[in-house]
Scaffold this active site. Structure first.
Site, PDB file in Angstrom:
ATOM      1  N   SER A 133      35.993  33.123  40.764  1.00  0.00           N
ATOM      2  CA  SER A 133      36.885  33.671  41.460  1.00  0.00           C
ATOM      3  C   SER A 133      36.120  34.804  42.390  1.00  0.00           C
ATOM      4  CB  SER A 133      37.833  34.410  40.718  1.00  0.00           C
ATOM      5  OG  SER A 133      38.808  35.195  41.306  1.00  0.00           O
ATOM      6  N   TYR A 158      40.552  40.257  33.489  1.00  0.00           N
ATOM      7  CA  TYR A 158      40.376  38.897  33.962  1.00  0.00           C
ATOM      8  C   TYR A 158      39.242  38.805  34.781  1.00  0.00           C
ATOM      9  CZ  TYR A 158      40.999  35.466  37.763  1.00  0.00           C
ATOM     10  OH  TYR A 158      40.741  34.185  38.482  1.00  0.00           O
ATOM     11  N   LYS A 162      35.330  36.421  34.514  1.00  0.00           N
ATOM     12  CA  LYS A 162      34.856  35.596  35.236  1.00  0.00           C
ATOM     13  C   LYS A 162      33.190  36.017  35.676  1.00  0.00           C
ATOM     14  CE  LYS A 162      38.123  32.728  36.292  1.00  0.00           C
ATOM     15  NZ  LYS A 162      38.209  31.521  36.136  1.00  0.00           N
ATOM     16  N   VAL A 226      56.944  43.642  47.140  1.00  0.00           N
ATOM     17  CA  VAL A 226      55.516  43.848  48.037  1.00  0.00           C
ATOM     18  C   VAL A 226      54.730  45.000  47.179  1.00  0.00           C
ATOM     19  CG1 VAL A 226      53.979  44.158  49.753  1.00  0.00           C
ATOM     20  CG2 VAL A 226      56.186  43.065  49.942  1.00  0.00           C
TER      21      VAL A 226
END
Length: 346
Positions: A133, A158, A162, A226
Site C-alpha cells: 500500500s 495498518y 504493511k 467528509v
C-alpha cells in the site's frame, strides 16, 4: 501461453481473492488464461463475486474457504493444487479500525503473511505478488512519491503492518535467492468491472469513500461525511491518487510476468500518477449519476495524510504498465455497478 507471455500451466493461488481487489485480479488472471485457486475466509469477500468472475470469463476456478492463519489448511492447499505462484491480498485494511484494535491487524496482516510464506517455502513455491500500500510512505516530504525515497513515519497500525511485511519479505530474499517478490504499493482503487457484475460491496466496505458517496447518490443516506476540510489543499479536503480497479488488476499480471526474470524483492507504485481531492471525486460521481451528493464536513480522522499521489514511471519503465482509465471512467463504472447492485452481493 497467455497474453502476458507466461505459461499458465500451474495455478496461481490468490489469497483474499473473493474481496474487491482480489476478485477483479482473479478475473484478470482467468481472462489471461491462468488457472486460479482462491483462498478466502469470506470475512469481507463474497462467493457471489467469484461466481460472477466465472460467468464473465467463461472459465472455472477452485475455491477454498479458509484463513491464511490456518497453517494446516495452507499446507493442504499447496499439496493438493500444485500451485506455481501466489498473489496475496488477504488481510485487514481499515485505518481507523486498526487504531482501535491494533493486535487484530498484526495477527492478520503480519502473522497471516508469515504463515503463508512458511507454507510456500515448504512447498517450493517462491514467486509472490504482495498487496502492499501507499500507506507505507506515511507523510512524505516530497511529491510525487517514488519507490526509492525515504519513507515517512507510518501513521497507523495498518500502515505499520504493511511496512513490517515488506521488511520481512525483503529479508527473505536476502537470505534465499530463490524468492521472487513484487511489492505492489498501490494507491486508492475505485470503479468496477465494465460489466457491472463485480465491484466494491456497498455493505462490506462501509468505511470506504466511494460506497459512502454512492449511498448518498442512491438516496440510502442523507449526506456524505467528509473527514477534514482544513488540509493545505485547494479545496481543503484530502488529495489521493485514485486508480481504476481494472488498471490495478492488470498491474498485478504485469508484475507476475516481470518476476519470471527477476530474483529478489521489487517495489512498484501502482497509481494514476495524479491526485484528486475528495470533493473532486464527489463532483465526478454527481456527473456520472446525475444525482446530488450533499456533504457534511467533519474533523480529520487519525492516521489520514493530507496529500498522496504516485510517481509511476518505474512501473511504466519496468513493467510496461500505466493506468489507462481516468476519474470519469472510474465513476461511470462504479455507478453502473451500484445501480445494478444496490445491496452489494446480497
Amino acid at each position: 501461453m497467455n497474453t502476458h507471455g507466461l505459461v499458465a500451466s500451474k495455478p496461481v493461488l490468490v489469497t483474499g481473492g473473493a474481496g474487491y481487489i482480489g476478485s477483479h485480479t482473479t478475473l484478470a488472471l482467468l481472462n489471461a488464461g491462468f488457472n486460479v485457486v482462491v483462498l478466502d475466509n469470506l470475512s469481507s469477500g463474497s462467493k457471489i463475486a467469484l461466481q460472477r468472475t466465472e460467468t464473465i470469463s467463461k472459465r472455472r476456478l477452485v475455491f477454498v474457504q479458509g484463513d491464511v492463519r490456518d497453517t494446516v489448511l495452507l499446507d493442504q492447499v499447496f499439496a493438493e493444487h500444485d500451485v506455481g505462484s501466489v498473489m496475496h491480498f488477504a488481510g485487514l485494511k481499515t485505518v481507523s479500525e486498526s487504531m482501535i484494535d491494533p493486535l487484530r491487524y498484526y495477527a492478520s496482516n503480519l502473522g497471516g503473511t508469515l504463515n503463508l510464506c512458511q507454507a510456500m517455502s515448504k512447498a517450493g513455491v517462491f514467486t509472490l505478488v504482495f498487496s502492499s500500500s501507499a500507506a507505507v510512505y506515511g507523510e512524505c516530504a516530497s511529491l510525487p512519491i517514488r519507490e526509492d525515497q525515504p519513507h515517512g513515519q507510518p501513521t497507523s497500525p495498518y500502515s505499520r503492518t504493511k511496512v513490517m511485511v515488506e521488511q520481512m519479505l525483503i529479508d527473505m530474499t536476502r537470505a534465499d535467492d530463490h524468492w521472487r517478490i513484487a511489492l505492489l504499493r498501490y494507491f486508492n482503487p475505485l470503479g468496477a468491472h465494465e460489466s457491472g457484475l463485480i465491484g466494491e460491496d456497498i455493505n462490506r466496505s462501509s468505511n470506504n469513500l466511494l460506497p459512502a458517496i454512492c449511498r448518498v447518490a442512491a438516496g440510502q443516506s442523507e449526506q456524505l461525511t467528509v473527514y477534514g476540510d482544513s488540509y493545505a489543499t485547494p479545496d481543503g479536503t484530502g488529495i489521493r491518487d485514485f486508480i481504476h480497479i481494472m488498471d490495478l488488476a492488470d498491474g498485478h499480471l504485469r508484475a507476475l510476468h516481470a518476476l519470471q526474470s527477476r530474483n529478489g524483492a521489487h517495489a512498484w507504485n501502482l497509481g494514476s500518477g495524479r491526485g484528486y481531492s475528495v470533493l473532486e471525486v464527489v463532483r465526478a460521481l454527481e456527473d456520472a449519476s446525475g444525482r446530488c451528493v450533499p456533504c457534511q464536513m467533519a474533523p480529520r480522522r487519525p492516521g489520514d495524510v493530507a496529500v498522496s499521489y504516485a510517481d509511476v514511471s518505474k512501473a511504466e519503465r519496468e513493467l510496461g504498465w500505466r493506468a489507462q482509465r481516468n476519474l470519469t471512467d472510474m465513476m461511470r463504472d462504479a455507478w453502473r455497478w451500484y445501480s445494478l447492485n444496490p445491496g452489494g452481493y446480497r
